[in-house]
Design an enzyme around this catalytic site. Structure first.
Site, PDB file in Angstrom:
ATOM      1  N   TRP A 271     -21.161   6.807 -13.977  1.00 24.74           N
ATOM      2  CA  TRP A 271     -22.325   6.303 -14.726  1.00 24.74           C
ATOM      3  C   TRP A 271     -23.461   7.325 -14.773  1.00 24.74           C
ATOM      4  O   TRP A 271     -24.436   7.134 -15.475  1.00 24.74           O
ATOM      5  CB  TRP A 271     -22.836   4.999 -14.101  1.00 24.74           C
ATOM      6  CG  TRP A 271     -21.852   3.855 -14.175  1.00 24.74           C
ATOM      7  CD1 TRP A 271     -20.627   3.868 -14.789  1.00 24.74           C
ATOM      8  CD2 TRP A 271     -22.012   2.544 -13.612  1.00 24.74           C
ATOM      9  NE1 TRP A 271     -20.024   2.633 -14.651  1.00 24.74           N
ATOM     10  CE2 TRP A 271     -20.839   1.812 -13.934  1.00 24.74           C
ATOM     11  CE3 TRP A 271     -23.015   1.936 -12.869  1.00 24.74           C
ATOM     12  CZ2 TRP A 271     -20.665   0.487 -13.534  1.00 24.74           C
ATOM     13  CZ3 TRP A 271     -22.843   0.609 -12.467  1.00 24.74           C
ATOM     14  CH2 TRP A 271     -21.681  -0.103 -12.807  1.00 24.74           C
TER      15      TRP A 271
ATOM     16  N   GLY B  80     -19.661  15.309 -22.446  1.00 25.38           N
ATOM     17  CA  GLY B  80     -20.762  14.736 -23.225  1.00 25.38           C
ATOM     18  C   GLY B  80     -20.928  15.338 -24.604  1.00 25.38           C
ATOM     19  O   GLY B  80     -21.940  15.126 -25.259  1.00 25.38           O
TER      20      GLY B  80
ATOM     21  N   HIS C 203     -19.284  18.022  -9.349  1.00 31.10           N
ATOM     22  CA  HIS C 203     -19.384  17.789 -10.795  1.00 31.10           C
ATOM     23  C   HIS C 203     -20.151  18.955 -11.422  1.00 31.10           C
ATOM     24  O   HIS C 203     -21.067  19.502 -10.807  1.00 31.10           O
ATOM     25  CB  HIS C 203     -20.107  16.470 -11.067  1.00 31.10           C
ATOM     26  CG  HIS C 203     -20.056  16.066 -12.508  1.00 31.10           C
ATOM     27  ND1 HIS C 203     -20.897  16.607 -13.448  1.00 31.10           N
ATOM     28  CD2 HIS C 203     -19.246  15.205 -13.169  1.00 31.10           C
ATOM     29  CE1 HIS C 203     -20.603  16.088 -14.633  1.00 31.10           C
ATOM     30  NE2 HIS C 203     -19.609  15.226 -14.491  1.00 31.10           N
TER      31      HIS C 203
ATOM     32  N   GLY D 167     -17.369   9.553 -18.443  1.00 29.70           N
ATOM     33  CA  GLY D 167     -18.837   9.485 -18.403  1.00 29.70           C
ATOM     34  C   GLY D 167     -19.350   8.478 -19.406  1.00 29.70           C
ATOM     35  O   GLY D 167     -19.325   7.263 -19.173  1.00 29.70           O
ATOM     36  N   GLY D 168     -19.788   8.952 -20.552  1.00 31.26           N
ATOM     37  CA  GLY D 168     -20.433   8.108 -21.561  1.00 31.26           C
ATOM     38  C   GLY D 168     -19.696   6.812 -21.865  1.00 31.26           C
ATOM     39  O   GLY D 168     -20.303   5.725 -21.897  1.00 31.26           O
TER      40      GLY D 168
ATOM     41  N   GLU E 183     -22.448  19.097 -13.494  1.00 30.76           N
ATOM     42  CA  GLU E 183     -23.916  18.923 -13.529  1.00 30.76           C
ATOM     43  C   GLU E 183     -24.533  19.264 -12.175  1.00 30.76           C
ATOM     44  O   GLU E 183     -25.643  19.792 -12.108  1.00 30.76           O
ATOM     45  CB  GLU E 183     -24.244  17.476 -13.959  1.00 30.76           C
ATOM     46  CG  GLU E 183     -23.978  17.276 -15.444  1.00 30.76           C
ATOM     47  CD  GLU E 183     -23.545  15.870 -15.836  1.00 30.76           C
ATOM     48  OE1 GLU E 183     -23.761  14.923 -15.055  1.00 30.76           O
ATOM     49  OE2 GLU E 183     -22.981  15.732 -16.938  1.00 30.76           O
TER      50      GLU E 183
HETATM   51  P1  PGA Z   1     -18.210  12.365 -20.671  1.00 31.54           P
HETATM   52  O1  PGA Z   1     -18.520  12.838 -19.168  1.00 31.54           O
HETATM   53  O2  PGA Z   1     -17.048  11.396 -20.604  1.00 31.54           O
HETATM   54  O3  PGA Z   1     -19.486  11.711 -21.137  1.00 31.54           O
HETATM   55  O4  PGA Z   1     -17.882  13.589 -21.451  1.00 31.54           O
HETATM   56  C1  PGA Z   1     -17.486  13.066 -18.252  1.00 31.54           C
HETATM   57  C2  PGA Z   1     -18.069  13.474 -16.925  1.00 31.54           C
HETATM   58  O5  PGA Z   1     -19.102  14.161 -16.892  1.00 31.54           O
HETATM   59  O6  PGA Z   1     -17.517  13.125 -15.866  1.00 31.54           O
END
Ligand code: PGA
Length: 253
Positions: free
Chosen positions: A10, A174, A96, A234-235, A98
């Protein structure tokens, strides 16, 4: 046979009301789904609420998005792997992209977090993957190998006996531009081969998830590949019906 695993990441999204409504949809529609393990990874403040709502529901478990590289102690703002396990998390997303890019986590820090998770009986989900520039330069395998090697260096050849790997090409996260099933499969195969050289039985059992713009529409084809054992979402994990479709696709694929 590897049991498919689908995890919802999330990220830093949600309020109590969103958590409640999302879990309602997920739990109502996932009830009859068998053979797929499902985890949701909320921001830490909502782990208690998630645990509460999942209590009677064995199909879905809770995961953490990150853990500290340190054990308990004077580390303001951090959450230890032991704490995450104590409040009910079963998995921990580690490294991750990020975290690596925005928060400066090096391969060595990521490896420490991986080790802390194992020690706390949390299953680490190690994220690996190349940036767009690295991909264009033909360096995907080199980058993934470096990221895996750091974990072997810290944890030894048994590192992946109780772990999950998520291949998440940074350019696909993303962006709405997922890797093609063939492209992802090739990297997943490479990851399994690298781990096979250290520990063949663990590599055979290891679940390797794909992450990066997985949607209800492309999930089935991705999960149908030999070495893709589920997804890190993710999204699409923030939309109950979409997440459920993706979990179903893992059951079929
Ligand atoms: P996403 O992100 O499905 O929004 O591309 C995946 C993630 O960062 O784990």
């Amino acid at each position: 046979m590897r049991q498919p695993l689908v995890m919802g990441n999330w990220k830093m999204n949600g309020r109590r009301s969103m958590v409640e409504s999302l879990l309602k949809v997920v739990m109502a529609d996932i009830g009859e789904l068998s053979g797929v393990e499902v985890a949701v990874c909320p921001p830490y403040p909502y782990v208690g609420l998630v645990m509460d709502r999942l209590a009677a529901h064995s199909t879905v478990v809770c995961g953490a998005q990150d853990v500290s590289a340190y054990a308990d102690g004077a580390y303001t703002g951090e959450v230890s792997a032991e704490m995450a396990r104590d409040v009910g998390c079963r998995f921990a997303i580690i490294g991750h992209s990020e975290r690596r890019t925005l928060f400066g986590e090096t391969d060595a820090v990521v490896a420490q977090k991986f080790a802390r998770s194992l020690a706390a009986d949390l299953t680490p989900v190690l994220c690996v993957g190349e940036t767009s520039a690295e991909r264009d330069a033909g360096r995907t395998q080199e980058v993934v190998l470096r990221q895996l090697s750091a974990v072997f260096k810290e944890c030894g050849s048994g590192a992946f006996e109780r772990a999950v790997v998520a291949y998440e090409p940074v350019w696909a996260i993303g962006t709405g531009r997922a890797a093609s099933p063939e492209e992802a499969q090739a990297v997943h195969r490479f990851i399994r081969d690298v781990i096979t050289r250290q520990n063949a039985p663990a590599a055979g059992r290891l679940r390797i998830l794909y992450g990066g713009s997985v949607k209800a529409q492309n999930a089935r084809e991705l999960f149908g590949q030999d070495d893709i054992d589920g997804g890190l979402i993710g999204g699409a994990s923030l939309v109950g019906a979409d997440f459920v479709s993706i979990c179903r696709a893992a059951g079929i694929g």
